[in-house]
Design a protein around this motif. Structure first.
Motif, short mmCIF file in Angstrom:
data_model
loop_
_atom_site.label_atom_id
_atom_site.label_comp_id
_atom_site.label_asym_id
_atom_site.label_seq_id
_atom_site.Cartn_x
_atom_site.Cartn_y
_atom_site.Cartn_z
N PRO A 290 0.18 12.67 -1.84
CA PRO A 290 -0.18 13.77 -0.96
C PRO A 290 -1.63 14.23 -1.18
N PHE A 291 -2.25 13.76 -2.26
CA PHE A 291 -3.60 14.25 -2.60
C PHE A 291 -4.67 13.18 -2.41
N ASN A 292 -4.27 12.07 -1.76
CA ASN A 292 -5.20 10.95 -1.55
C ASN A 292 -5.88 10.49 -2.83
N LYS B 284 8.44 6.72 -5.25
CA LYS B 284 8.19 5.96 -4.03
C LYS B 284 7.73 4.53 -4.27
N CYS B 285 7.09 4.26 -5.39
CA CYS B 285 6.56 2.91 -5.64
C CYS B 285 7.72 1.91 -5.67
N PRO B 286 7.69 0.89 -4.76
CA PRO B 286 8.80 -0.06 -4.72
C PRO B 286 8.87 -0.94 -5.97
N GLY B 287 7.79 -1.01 -6.70
CA GLY B 287 7.81 -1.81 -7.92
C GLY B 287 8.25 -1.01 -9.13
N LEU B 288 8.59 0.25 -8.93
CA LEU B 288 8.93 1.17 -10.02
C LEU B 288 7.91 1.04 -11.14
N ALA B 289 6.65 1.02 -10.72
CA ALA B 289 5.58 0.69 -11.65
C ALA B 289 4.66 1.88 -11.95
N PRO C 154 -8.55 9.99 -11.00
CA PRO C 154 -7.85 10.89 -11.92
C PRO C 154 -8.17 12.36 -11.66
N GLU C 155 -9.28 12.61 -10.99
CA GLU C 155 -9.61 14.00 -10.72
C GLU C 155 -8.80 14.56 -9.56
N LYS C 156 -8.43 13.68 -8.63
CA LYS C 156 -7.59 14.14 -7.51
C LYS C 156 -6.11 14.22 -7.90
N CYS C 157 -5.69 13.34 -8.82
CA CYS C 157 -4.28 13.28 -9.20
C CYS C 157 -3.90 14.53 -9.97
N ILE C 158 -2.77 15.15 -9.55
CA ILE C 158 -2.31 16.32 -10.30
C ILE C 158 -1.05 16.01 -11.10
N GLY C 159 -0.63 14.71 -11.07
CA GLY C 159 0.55 14.32 -11.85
C GLY C 159 1.85 14.83 -11.26
N CYS C 160 1.89 14.98 -9.92
CA CYS C 160 3.09 15.53 -9.29
C CYS C 160 4.29 14.59 -9.38
N GLY C 161 4.03 13.28 -9.43
CA GLY C 161 5.12 12.33 -9.61
C GLY C 161 5.76 11.84 -8.33
N ASN D 38 0.82 -1.23 0.00
CA ASN D 38 0.00 0.00 0.00
C ASN D 38 0.84 1.26 0.00
N ILE D 39 2.06 1.14 -0.52
CA ILE D 39 2.98 2.29 -0.48
C ILE D 39 2.43 3.47 -1.29
N CYS D 40 1.84 3.17 -2.45
CA CYS D 40 1.33 4.25 -3.30
C CYS D 40 0.21 5.02 -2.60
#
Lengths: 93, 376, 160, 489
Positions: free
Chosen positions: C50-52, C79-84, C67-74, C43-45
């Motif tokens: 920061p925007f839930n 942080k994703c351990p799977g580099l996915a 997709p409406e909450k995501c601002i594409g900050c990156g 559940n790392i992602c």
């Protein structure tokens, strides 16, 4: 295509090959305890930590026996080699 | 299931007896072993072989065994070598006692002799002989590979049609109209004759026949080190502590030492043994300090009151023959005992008269064997 | 062929598993693509965002992006351990950007010309690094890629 | 002279110690303090470290953690020294092992101190399970003795350079070696936890002692007398059968990780990885990070064993993954020069004519793990053979208690799984012990954890095989009590 079992190492410590294991099974040895004594598998420095379960697998496959029927050897202390000087501690050497 | 001879116990005694019977053309043999072949005292033994005992029975039986060992080694394909035994003596009273023992040996043509510390040093250069007053050497004694002797014997037997059932525990022997019925955890076996060579278990198995055998287990502790090129030739016994060391034929060093044990107590690992064994033998071989212990295990000596085995048919039922209570000497005696047992099974008397004295009834009759002393 | 056999997650598979943001959202600006097709207990992602914008109702569910909450900050990319996780941006006409995780040497830097690699490591030509930052030694590198390659470019090789 | 030391790495900074020099078969070798003898030799190009007992076959680095026998050498006159775990020292004399050795008749031996230590809890193993157990016990002020055979705490964590999956509460998202660092720091603040490294728990004796041989400058024979134990001895890599599978250059994946991630030594230039479970996929990725060319990952089964996200990382860096293939032989004089791979048929047997060759100097085996059952089995715990769990595992309750009352288990020893569950199992074992010691306040948390572990975390279809394995080894309290009565003689 088959591998040459004389070049496949099963137990590094005692240099036992797959051919040795297959020959021993062929000669009528059908449990791990006897195979261990015949070939010294698991009696070397590493105490069978890598090889015993591999040999168990071969034995089960070749003889059709279950894990319980092939007599998994018991572990004895020391489970990893310890120098005799460690046991001198009670004694003024 | 029916068989001519049922052997209870897949140790060296039972196996060698079957091998001996094959030589006589007797093949109708079944062996049951509660665990796996050799799993009792056989695989736990020190593999030493000697005739230098202190009773006429032991000496003569062992002399016969020593004649047979090289023949069996050749036949079954295992290593046997006469590397000798050496008793190391550190107390004056022991030296005096052993002078008498050597005399006794000579009277029975066992070529032991006393030697001084210098000669010991010559025989085993890496040994520290400080404190050694004298030693007794038996050049005829030796050792054999217990694993190959046992495993190869079992293989030969299987090839010759002898049935060996491992994981099969005999629980009861009864007689029904002249036939013997042996109950096991895996069914009943009917047999003409039964050889019980099952160490301490023999006691319970012959109870129903009315025989009472005085055998008790005594736990014995041994360790084995990593393997080296040959460095210690004879089996060495430190007489004052009744402990011993030998380099087995594979190169590992094997040490046995006594710590306090009660009869019939469970065989459990005790830390105290490791200290005892190390303390005694590092004094003689300081370099052992840097040697790795690979394994430590506990086995039983099946002891009798006179420390001699019980070999022969039961008075109560001649078709039940026992071979047990070897008191720590079962492996070395096996070839000679097997030969005698084969004679009994075939209805003859053993060639060696000493076997007459080892029969089960000796305890009832109060004819225990006397000897000068028991070794290791 | 399935990704379990090839190790390559195809855009079709992403589509099928609902892991591709809708077209309308892609047109609006940068957005994360969670290329995580299996039910890994992780559940790392979820906590990284920061925007839930990422959620899982059970720890092993496939992550769900709002997709409406995501601002594409990156932030999730590094942080994703799977580099996915990748952030794609195709909102500017004639341009495309991919933000991807990078844990190799040499280190990337703004302005670096790098080789663009597809999902099977094949070269897709060169691109330019427009932004590079790192979190706990994982770089999130934004590269400008040919407009038709935003779903193909998934790695870079930085030249020495 | 070749130099295989890694000086630049994307995620690890190698700090090397003082320069020292020693002799190897008479030649002078330069090294850094903190390296093992083998790592120092490997760094300058040596690949053969011993020979088989009959002298016929060369042996190279294999396990790198002192388990196998492939690097037995003579160090200052003492034969059969495992140089993969023997720290390098200035002026030490090392001679490669050549078959059956002479005994060490001319050596001087150091004195070993004996110490009897009574404690509340003995924890054997300092990987994720052992560390977490010690931490939770120590936080409650319980006396803990923690022993590990490695020269530092952390178990396999210390060589894991990737960020861990899992739950943020159980260190998910952190790199393995960072987690180890964090836990060790936390432990160091707990006054009741005593830790011993290079400490081998060699057996349990009827006097109530666990014998622990502590190696190093001041060797100690520690006889620990604990009230409770947590056995968390982890797992060992499996190996597979193919021609010349003992040729130097054939190495366990963990062995290669030790070399490159702990010592900063590149295990080779060109690698073939056998096995596509997570370990194989991760090691292949780490090889790329260390600058090794990975020619392929070979997988016997039809599908990739590990997680697709790990596989994807490799694929996009150009590494092929060959499913339905196996290695049939390694070739080379004294070291691997070539690996031959073949496709397998339905019965998993190699198909004639399908061979392909790879020019590699490294064949890394990542073909699974097996639990390190030896200590527990020696102690007399009831064990069960469960293929899904990786081999022989202890039968236990959900509280992680074995058939020996007071002896608890956690981590890969209980069945191969992964770090998060190892942390959780270690914590459950700690709470179960605390509960027995009268700390009633932990019971709620223990039950919550058990519920999370079994009813949520392990319910993932992606880990169903591991769950099956664990399930088969876990029994109820009543069944356990019956088992205990039965096994008592």
């Amino acid at each position: 295509m088959s591998m040459d079992p004389r070049k496949v190492i099963v137990c590094r410590c005692e240099n036992v090959t797959l051919a040795d294991v297959l020959n021993a099974i062929e000669s009528g040895i059908d449990n791990l305890e006897l195979l261990k004594r015949k070939l010294r598998i698991g009696m070397g420095q590493c105490q069978g930590q890598t090889c015993l379960l591999i040999v168990a697998g071969i034995l089960m496959k070749k003889t059709g026996k279950s894990f319980e029927e092939i007599f998994m050897p018991r572990n004895r202390p020391p489970i990893s080699p310890v120098k005799i000087k460690y046991f001198l501690s009670g004694d003024k050497a | 299931m029916k068989t001519g001879l049922l052997i209870v116990g897949g140790g060296v005694t039972g196996l060698f007896t079957a091998v001996s019977l094959l030589d006589h053309g007797y093949r109708d043999i079944t062996i049951v072993e509660k665990s796996y072949i050799g799993s009792g005292g056989t695989f736990r033994c020190a593999t030493g072989i000697r005739a230098s005992f202190t009773s006429r029975e032991h000496v003569n039986i062992m002399k016969r065994a020593i004649d047979l060992w090289p023949i069996l080694a050749e036949k079954l394909g295992f290593k046997y070598r006469r590397d000798g035994y050496l008793w190391v003596l550190t107390r004056e009273k022991d030296v005096e006692f052993f002078k008498r023992v050597v005399e006794f040996h000579h009277s029975l043509n066992v070529p032991t002799r006393m030697m001084g510390p210098e000669e010991v040093k010559e025989l085993i250069p890496s040994m520290n002989t400080e404190g050694v007053l004298s030693a007794v050497h038996d050049p005829l004694a030796g050792k054999a590979s217990v694993f190959n002797a046992t495993v190869n014997a079992a293989a030969l037997l299987k090839r010759s049609g002898v049935k060996i059932y491992e994981g099969t525990q005999a629980t009861r022997i009864t007689s029904e109209g002249g036939r013997l019925i042996v109950e096991t955890n895996r069914g009943r076996i009917e047999a003409d004759k039964v050889l019980v060579a099952a160490a301490r278990d023999t006691v319970d198995l012959v109870k129903d026949m009315g025989a009472e055998l005085p055998i008790r287990n005594l736990a014995k502790h041994v360790l084995i080190t990593e393997a080296f090129k040959p460095v210690i030739k004879p089996l060495i016994i430190d007489w004052s502590t009744s402990s011993y060391i030998l380099q087995v034929l594979h190169g590992n060093i094997y040490i046995g030492a006594d710590i306090p044990e009660e009869y019939d107590a469970p065989a459990v690992n005790k830390y105290a043994f490791l200290e005892k064994a190390a303390g005694i033998w590092v004094r003689y071989f300081p370099w052992l300090s840097e040697v790795y212990v690979l394994r430590y295990w506990v086995g039983y000596y099946d002891m009798t009151p006179d420390h001699h085995p019980i070999v022969g048919p039961l008075e109560e039922n001649e078709n039940v023959i026992v071979a047990a209570g070897f008191s720590g000497h079962g492996f070395m005696m096996a070839p000679a005992v097997a030969e005698a047992l084969a004679s009994y099974i075939l209805g003859d008397k053993p060639a060696l008269p000493e076997f007459e004295n080892l029969k089960p009834e000796r305890f009832r009759k109060g004819r225990l064997i006397k000897e000068i002393a028991v070794f290791g | 062929m399935s990704s379990r056999k090839t190790g390559v997650i195809t855009p079709e598979e992403l589509e099928e598993k609902g892991l591709l943001p809708p077209r309308e959202r892609l047109a609006k600006g940068p957005v994360a693509v969670l290329e995580c097709p299996e039910e890994i207990p992780c559940n790392i992602c979820v906590s990284a965002c920061p925007f839930n914008a990422v959620s899982k109702s059970k720890i092993y569910e496939i992550p769900k992006l709002d997709p409406e909450k995501c601002i594409g900050c990156g932030v999730c990319v590094a942080k994703c351990p799977g580099l996915a996780i990748f952030v794609v941006d195709i909102s500017k006409p004639g341009k495309a950007y991919v933000t991807l995780p990078y844990e190799m040497l040499p280190a990337p830097f703004k302005g670096a010309r790098v080789e663009l690699l597809d999902r099977e490591g094949r070269s897709l030509g060169e691109g330019t690094v427009v932004k590079a930052w790192s979190y706990e030694r994982t770089w999130a590198v934004t590269v400008e890629v040919p407009p038709d390659k935003w779903l193909s470019v998934r790695a870079i090789r930085v030249k020495r | 002279m070749p130099d295989y030391r890694i000086y630049e790495h994307p995620v690890i900074d190698f700090k090397r110690g003082r320069r020292v020099s020693f002799t190897y078969n008479g030649s002078i070798v330069e090294a850094y303090e903190g390296e093992s003898i083998l790592a120092s030799l490997y760094a300058v190009g040596y690949r053969v470290f011993s020979r088989s007992p009959d002298g016929s076959r060369p042996r190279g680095a294999f396990c790198m953690i002192g388990r196998c026998s492939s690097c037995l050498s003579k160090v200052n006159g003492v034969p059969n020294t495992r140089i993969c775990i023997e720290p390098v020292r200035d002026g030490v004399s090392v001679v490669s092992g050549e078959g059956l050795p002479e005994p060490p008749v001319n050596t001087v031996s150091s004195h070993v101190k004996k110490e009897v230590l009574e404690t509340d809890v003995l924890v054997v193993g300092a990987g994720p399970a052992g560390l977490q157990a010690a931490l939770k016990l120590g936080e409650k002020g319980v006396d803990v003795v923690l022993v590990t055979d490695h020269f530092r705490l952390g178990g396999q964590l210390v060589k894991q350079t990737h960020k861990f999956f899992g739950d943020t509460r159980y260190y998910g998202g952190m790199r393995g070696f960072k987690i180890a660092g964090k836990l060790v720091e936390a432990l160091s603040k707990l006054p009741t936890v005593k830790t011993y490294t290079r400490a081998y728990a060699y057996g349990f004796f009827s006097e109530g002692y666990m014998g622990v041989a502590v190696q190093g400058e001041n060797p100690v024979n520690l006889l620990v007398k604990p009230r409770y134990m947590v056995i968390a001895t982890g797992a060992t890599e499996k190996t597979i059968l193919f021609e010349n599978n003992d040729l130097p250059g054939v190495m366990g994946a963990g062995g290669a990780q030790t070399l490159m991630n702990e010592y900063g030594v590149k295990p080779g230039d060109d690698a073939l990885v056998v096995g596509s479970g997570n370990v194989g996929l991760i090691i292949a990725y780490q090889l790329l990070q260390a600058g090794v060319r990975v020619h392929s990952v070979v997988e016997l089964m039809k599908e990739i064993g590990g997680w697709v996200v790990h596989a994807s990382k490799l694929r996009r860096h150009g590494v092929p993954i060959l499913t339905g293939h196996t290695i049939v032989r390694a070739e080379g004089r004294e070291r691997v020069e070539k690996a031959v791979v073949a496709a397998v048929d339905e019965k998993l047997n190699p198909v004639q004519g399908s061979e392909r060759e790879y020019s590699v100097d490294l064949v890394l085996l990542a073909v699974g793990l097996q639990p390190n059952y030896a200590l527990l089995s020696q102690m007399g715990a009831v064990m069960k053979y469960i293929p899904e769990a990786g081999g022989l595992v202890p039968v236990r309750t959900v509280d992680m208690e074995t058939s020996i009352p007071g002896v608890f288990v956690a981590g890969d020893l209980t069945g191969i799984e992964e770090a998060t569950t190892a942390f959780i199992e270690g914590e459950i074992a700690a709470y179960a012990i605390l509960e027995k010691m009268g700390h009633g306040d932990v019971v709620e948390e223990k039950n919550r954890l058990i519920d999370f572990l079994w009813n949520e975390y392990r319910m993932s279809p992606a880990v169903s095989r591991a769950r099956q394995g664990k399930l088969k080894a876990t029994i109820g309290e009543e069944e356990m009590n019956a088992l205990r009565r039965g096994s008592r003689r």
